[in-house]
Design a protein around this motif. Structure first.
Motif, PDB file in Angstrom:
ATOM      1  N   ASN A  19       0.827  -1.204   0.000  1.00  0.00           N
ATOM      2  CA  ASN A  19       0.000   0.000   0.000  1.00  0.00           C
ATOM      3  C   ASN A  19       0.866   1.261   0.000  1.00  0.00           C
ATOM      4  OD1 ASN A  19      -2.431   1.442  -0.012  1.00  0.00           O
ATOM      5  ND2 ASN A  19      -2.560   1.506   2.218  1.00  0.00           N
ATOM      6  N   PRO A  20       1.751   1.399  -1.001  1.00  0.00           N
ATOM      7  CA  PRO A  20       2.697   2.524  -1.006  1.00  0.00           C
ATOM      8  C   PRO A  20       2.047   3.896  -1.085  1.00  0.00           C
ATOM      9  CG  PRO A  20       2.767   1.323  -3.085  1.00  0.00           C
ATOM     10  CD  PRO A  20       1.953   0.494  -2.146  1.00  0.00           C
ATOM     11  N   THR A  21       0.780   3.958  -1.518  1.00  0.00           N
ATOM     12  CA  THR A  21       0.084   5.250  -1.577  1.00  0.00           C
ATOM     13  C   THR A  21      -0.762   5.486  -0.323  1.00  0.00           C
ATOM     14  OG1 THR A  21      -1.785   4.279  -2.787  1.00  0.00           O
ATOM     15  CG2 THR A  21       0.021   5.199  -4.093  1.00  0.00           C
ATOM     16  N   GLY A  22      -0.582   4.632   0.682  1.00  0.00           N
ATOM     17  CA  GLY A  22      -1.368   4.766   1.900  1.00  0.00           C
ATOM     18  C   GLY A  22      -0.941   5.955   2.736  1.00  0.00           C
ATOM     19  N   GLY A  23      -1.479   5.994   3.925  1.00  0.00           N
ATOM     20  CA  GLY A  23      -1.216   7.127   4.810  1.00  0.00           C
ATOM     21  C   GLY A  23       0.044   6.922   5.622  1.00  0.00           C
ATOM     22  N   LYS A  24      -0.092   6.861   6.938  1.00  0.00           N
ATOM     23  CA  LYS A  24       1.070   6.743   7.811  1.00  0.00           C
ATOM     24  C   LYS A  24       1.821   5.437   7.548  1.00  0.00           C
ATOM     25  CE  LYS A  24      -0.808   9.686  11.448  1.00  0.00           C
ATOM     26  NZ  LYS A  24      -1.199   9.800  12.871  1.00  0.00           N
ATOM     27  N   THR A  25       3.141   5.522   7.649  1.00  0.00           N
ATOM     28  CA  THR A  25       4.019   4.407   7.278  1.00  0.00           C
ATOM     29  C   THR A  25       4.544   3.685   8.514  1.00  0.00           C
ATOM     30  OG1 THR A  25       4.707   5.519   5.248  1.00  0.00           O
ATOM     31  CG2 THR A  25       6.149   3.775   6.077  1.00  0.00           C
ATOM     32  N   ILE A  26       4.479   2.356   8.455  1.00  0.00           N
ATOM     33  CA  ILE A  26       5.080   1.502   9.479  1.00  0.00           C
ATOM     34  C   ILE A  26       6.157   0.667   8.794  1.00  0.00           C
ATOM     35  CG2 ILE A  26       4.680  -0.151  11.332  1.00  0.00           C
ATOM     36  CD1 ILE A  26       1.666   0.486  11.087  1.00  0.00           C
ATOM     37  N   PHE A  27       7.378   0.776   9.292  1.00  0.00           N
ATOM     38  CA  PHE A  27       8.530   0.076   8.733  1.00  0.00           C
ATOM     39  C   PHE A  27       8.875  -1.067   9.685  1.00  0.00           C
ATOM     40  CE2 PHE A  27      13.096   0.979   6.939  1.00  0.00           C
ATOM     41  CZ  PHE A  27      13.221  -0.366   6.607  1.00  0.00           C
ATOM     42  N   PHE A  28       8.696  -2.303   9.231  1.00  0.00           N
ATOM     43  CA  PHE A  28       8.866  -3.484  10.073  1.00  0.00           C
ATOM     44  C   PHE A  28      10.247  -4.111   9.882  1.00  0.00           C
ATOM     45  CE2 PHE A  28       4.299  -3.111   9.620  1.00  0.00           C
ATOM     46  CZ  PHE A  28       3.770  -3.590  10.805  1.00  0.00           C
ATOM     47  N   LEU A  29      10.911  -4.418  11.001  1.00  0.00           N
ATOM     48  CA  LEU A  29      12.173  -5.148  10.997  1.00  0.00           C
ATOM     49  C   LEU A  29      11.940  -6.504  11.656  1.00  0.00           C
ATOM     50  CD1 LEU A  29      14.641  -2.314  12.127  1.00  0.00           C
ATOM     51  CD2 LEU A  29      14.048  -3.004   9.791  1.00  0.00           C
ATOM     52  N   HIS A  30      12.189  -7.554  10.914  1.00  0.00           N
ATOM     53  CA  HIS A  30      11.882  -8.907  11.380  1.00  0.00           C
ATOM     54  C   HIS A  30      12.897  -9.407  12.404  1.00  0.00           C
ATOM     55  CE1 HIS A  30      15.175 -10.833   9.129  1.00  0.00           C
ATOM     56  NE2 HIS A  30      14.933  -9.936   8.184  1.00  0.00           N
ATOM     57  N   GLY A  31      12.511 -10.464  13.077  1.00  0.00           N
ATOM     58  CA  GLY A  31      13.397 -11.117  14.024  1.00  0.00           C
ATOM     59  C   GLY A  31      14.192 -12.245  13.381  1.00  0.00           C
ATOM     60  N   TRP A  32      15.178 -12.714  14.114  1.00  0.00           N
ATOM     61  CA  TRP A  32      16.011 -13.855  13.722  1.00  0.00           C
ATOM     62  C   TRP A  32      15.202 -15.121  13.899  1.00  0.00           C
ATOM     63  CZ3 TRP A  32      17.380 -18.252  16.248  1.00  0.00           C
ATOM     64  CH2 TRP A  32      18.518 -18.945  15.853  1.00  0.00           C
ATOM     65  N   PRO A  33      15.314 -16.080  13.002  1.00  0.00           N
ATOM     66  CA  PRO A  33      16.067 -16.139  11.757  1.00  0.00           C
ATOM     67  C   PRO A  33      15.147 -16.016  10.544  1.00  0.00           C
ATOM     68  CG  PRO A  33      15.552 -18.365  12.448  1.00  0.00           C
ATOM     69  CD  PRO A  33      14.791 -17.430  13.377  1.00  0.00           C
ATOM     70  N   ALA A  34      14.078 -15.228  10.681  1.00  0.00           N
ATOM     71  CA  ALA A  34      13.034 -15.192   9.659  1.00  0.00           C
ATOM     72  C   ALA A  34      13.310 -14.085   8.637  1.00  0.00           C
ATOM     73  CB  ALA A  34      11.666 -15.027  10.327  1.00  0.00           C
ATOM     74  N   ASN A  35      12.250 -13.506   8.119  1.00  0.00           N
ATOM     75  CA  ASN A  35      12.340 -12.407   7.156  1.00  0.00           C
ATOM     76  C   ASN A  35      11.035 -11.633   7.212  1.00  0.00           C
ATOM     77  OD1 ASN A  35      10.493 -13.771   5.156  1.00  0.00           O
ATOM     78  ND2 ASN A  35      12.210 -15.205   5.048  1.00  0.00           N
ATOM     79  N   HIS A  36      10.839 -10.699   6.293  1.00  0.00           N
ATOM     80  CA  HIS A  36       9.665  -9.815   6.384  1.00  0.00           C
ATOM     81  C   HIS A  36       8.348 -10.569   6.339  1.00  0.00           C
ATOM     82  CE1 HIS A  36       9.356 -10.333   2.009  1.00  0.00           C
ATOM     83  NE2 HIS A  36       8.149  -9.836   2.112  1.00  0.00           N
ATOM     84  N   LYS A  37       8.353 -11.792   5.807  1.00  0.00           N
ATOM     85  CA  LYS A  37       7.105 -12.547   5.673  1.00  0.00           C
ATOM     86  C   LYS A  37       6.519 -12.949   7.016  1.00  0.00           C
ATOM     87  CE  LYS A  37       8.112 -14.340   1.057  1.00  0.00           C
ATOM     88  NZ  LYS A  37       8.365 -15.553   0.236  1.00  0.00           N
ATOM     89  N   MET A  38       7.301 -12.857   8.092  1.00  0.00           N
ATOM     90  CA  MET A  38       6.769 -13.197   9.401  1.00  0.00           C
ATOM     91  C   MET A  38       5.631 -12.253   9.809  1.00  0.00           C
ATOM     92  SD  MET A  38       9.740 -11.848  12.053  1.00  0.00           S
ATOM     93  CE  MET A  38       8.855 -12.421  13.479  1.00  0.00           C
ATOM     94  N   PHE A  39       5.576 -11.080   9.179  1.00  0.00           N
ATOM     95  CA  PHE A  39       4.526 -10.109   9.489  1.00  0.00           C
ATOM     96  C   PHE A  39       3.326 -10.227   8.543  1.00  0.00           C
ATOM     97  CE2 PHE A  39       8.428  -7.874  11.072  1.00  0.00           C
ATOM     98  CZ  PHE A  39       8.080  -7.845  12.414  1.00  0.00           C
ATOM     99  N   GLU A  40       3.149 -11.390   7.959  1.00  0.00           N
ATOM    100  CA  GLU A  40       2.038 -11.584   7.013  1.00  0.00           C
ATOM    101  C   GLU A  40       0.706 -11.156   7.601  1.00  0.00           C
ATOM    102  OE1 GLU A  40      -0.312 -15.298   4.830  1.00  0.00           O
ATOM    103  OE2 GLU A  40       1.857 -15.423   5.112  1.00  0.00           O
ATOM    104  N   TYR A  41       0.481 -11.443   8.867  1.00  0.00           N
ATOM    105  CA  TYR A  41      -0.825 -11.180   9.475  1.00  0.00           C
ATOM    106  C   TYR A  41      -0.978  -9.740   9.945  1.00  0.00           C
ATOM    107  CZ  TYR A  41      -1.155 -16.089   8.750  1.00  0.00           C
ATOM    108  OH  TYR A  41      -1.179 -17.315   8.126  1.00  0.00           O
ATOM    109  N   GLN A  42       0.076  -8.976   9.811  1.00  0.00           N
ATOM    110  CA  GLN A  42      -0.018  -7.519   9.923  1.00  0.00           C
ATOM    111  C   GLN A  42      -0.242  -6.918   8.534  1.00  0.00           C
ATOM    112  OE1 GLN A  42       2.330  -9.359  12.058  1.00  0.00           O
ATOM    113  NE2 GLN A  42       0.452  -9.079  13.232  1.00  0.00           N
ATOM    114  N   PHE A  43       0.492  -7.439   7.552  1.00  0.00           N
ATOM    115  CA  PHE A  43       0.365  -6.928   6.184  1.00  0.00           C
ATOM    116  C   PHE A  43      -1.009  -7.230   5.597  1.00  0.00           C
ATOM    117  CE2 PHE A  43       5.233  -7.649   5.700  1.00  0.00           C
ATOM    118  CZ  PHE A  43       5.477  -6.529   6.470  1.00  0.00           C
ATOM    119  N   ASN A  44      -1.688  -8.255   6.111  1.00  0.00           N
ATOM    120  CA  ASN A  44      -3.051  -8.550   5.655  1.00  0.00           C
ATOM    121  C   ASN A  44      -4.050  -7.506   6.138  1.00  0.00           C
ATOM    122  OD1 ASN A  44      -2.234 -10.914   4.429  1.00  0.00           O
ATOM    123  ND2 ASN A  44      -2.983 -12.259   6.046  1.00  0.00           N
ATOM    124  N   GLN A  45      -3.817  -6.956   7.329  1.00  0.00           N
ATOM    125  CA  GLN A  45      -4.845  -6.154   7.991  1.00  0.00           C
ATOM    126  C   GLN A  45      -4.548  -4.654   8.024  1.00  0.00           C
ATOM    127  OE1 GLN A  45      -7.754  -7.375   9.032  1.00  0.00           O
ATOM    128  NE2 GLN A  45      -7.136  -9.382   8.267  1.00  0.00           N
TER     129      GLN A  45
END
Length: 270
Positions: A19-45
């Motif tokens: 949603n690059p044209t959205g409003g306020k921006t949240i920049f997520f940094l994942h934990g070890w040893p995963a990657n950005h996909k761990m936040f799938e259930y945030q990116f869905n909502q």
């Protein structure tokens, strides 16, 4: 929308911009040893609520390049700065889980919170993941040494055992397998290198007092990876911070109580 951003000569990190044209921006940094996909259930909502969500794979993990070196908190924080500059981000909420939370804290101190209006820490591995003579909280050093040995001897087994202690709530076998695969996408050497960073003497003790933006701390009380007392230390050390305990969560509070997690994060971002 996904793309690669150069962070130093020969090293590119992968960034997903939802949603690059959205409003306020949240920049997520994942934990070890995963990657950005761990936040799938945030990116869905969260994009449905109008937020722009950015997920970055740290070097050595996910789709990012996997150089042999560069896994100190300083270097990882510098990578974040490169992404913030490349995307011209301003007034964002920087959010980090576990080691990602440690990197976010180092970013705030090292780069004076460049581009960041608010900080959100999710089970952050700070100010030290391990116990020290002057710090009685965290994991025993031997636990981390065992993880490093397991990475070199049988990384899939180590990852499977780590996944078994990650969540407090029941997860299905297919979900556990999906989460396991996130860890396998990392390089073995970067997996071990970041674990070695946990053992470093630098810690994040002096960084906490240098954070001067509103800070949300969310932490599961049943966390077996980053014990809950670390969240209380963060609360004491960071001015203008609030701590929200997650009573039914372990280390994976972003999934254990995902509805509460998303709600509290959205309320904080505003």
């Amino acid at each position: 929308m996904g793309y690669y951003i150069n962070v130093e000569p020969g090293v590119n990190v992968y960034v997903e911009d939802i949603n690059p044209t959205g409003g306020k921006t949240i920049f997520f940094l994942h934990g070890w040893p995963a990657n950005h996909k761990m936040f799938e259930y945030q990116f869905n909502q969260l994009p449905q609520l109008g937020y722009r969500c950015i997920g970055m794979d740290m070097r050595g993990f996910g789709n990012s390049d996997k150089p042999w070196t560069g896994y100190s908190y300083d270097r990882l924080a510098d990578d974040v700065r490169s992404v913030v500059e490349a995307l011209k981000l301003q007034n964002i909420t920087l959010g980090g889980h576990s080691t990602g939370g440690a990197v976010a804290i180092r970013y705030m101190a090292r780069h004076k919170g460049y581009g960041v209006a608010k900080l959100a820490l999710f089970a952050a591995a700070a100010p030290s993941l391990i116990k020290r003579p002057y710090f009685p909280y965290g994991l025993d050093k031997e636990v981390v040494l065992s993880i490093i040995r397991g990475t070199y001897d049988d990384r899939p087994k180590m990852l499977r055992e780590f996944g078994d202690m990650f969540f407090f709530q029941y997860v299905t076998q297919p979900f556990a397998e999906w989460f396991f695969q996130l860890g396998l996408q990392a390089a073995g050497w970067s997996t071990a290198a970041v674990a070695n960073t946990w053992l470093g003497e630098e810690g994040l003790f002096s960084d906490l007092g240098r954070i001067n933006v509103p800070t949300l701390i969310m932490h599961g009380i049943h966390d077996q990876v980053v014990p809950f007392p670390l969240a209380e230390v963060q609360k004491e050390g960071i001015k203008n911070s609030i701590l929200i305990p997650f009573e039914y969560s372990g280390h994976g509070l972003f999934y254990d109580e995902k509805d509460k997690f998303n709600r509290e994060l959205a309320l904080f971002v505003g």
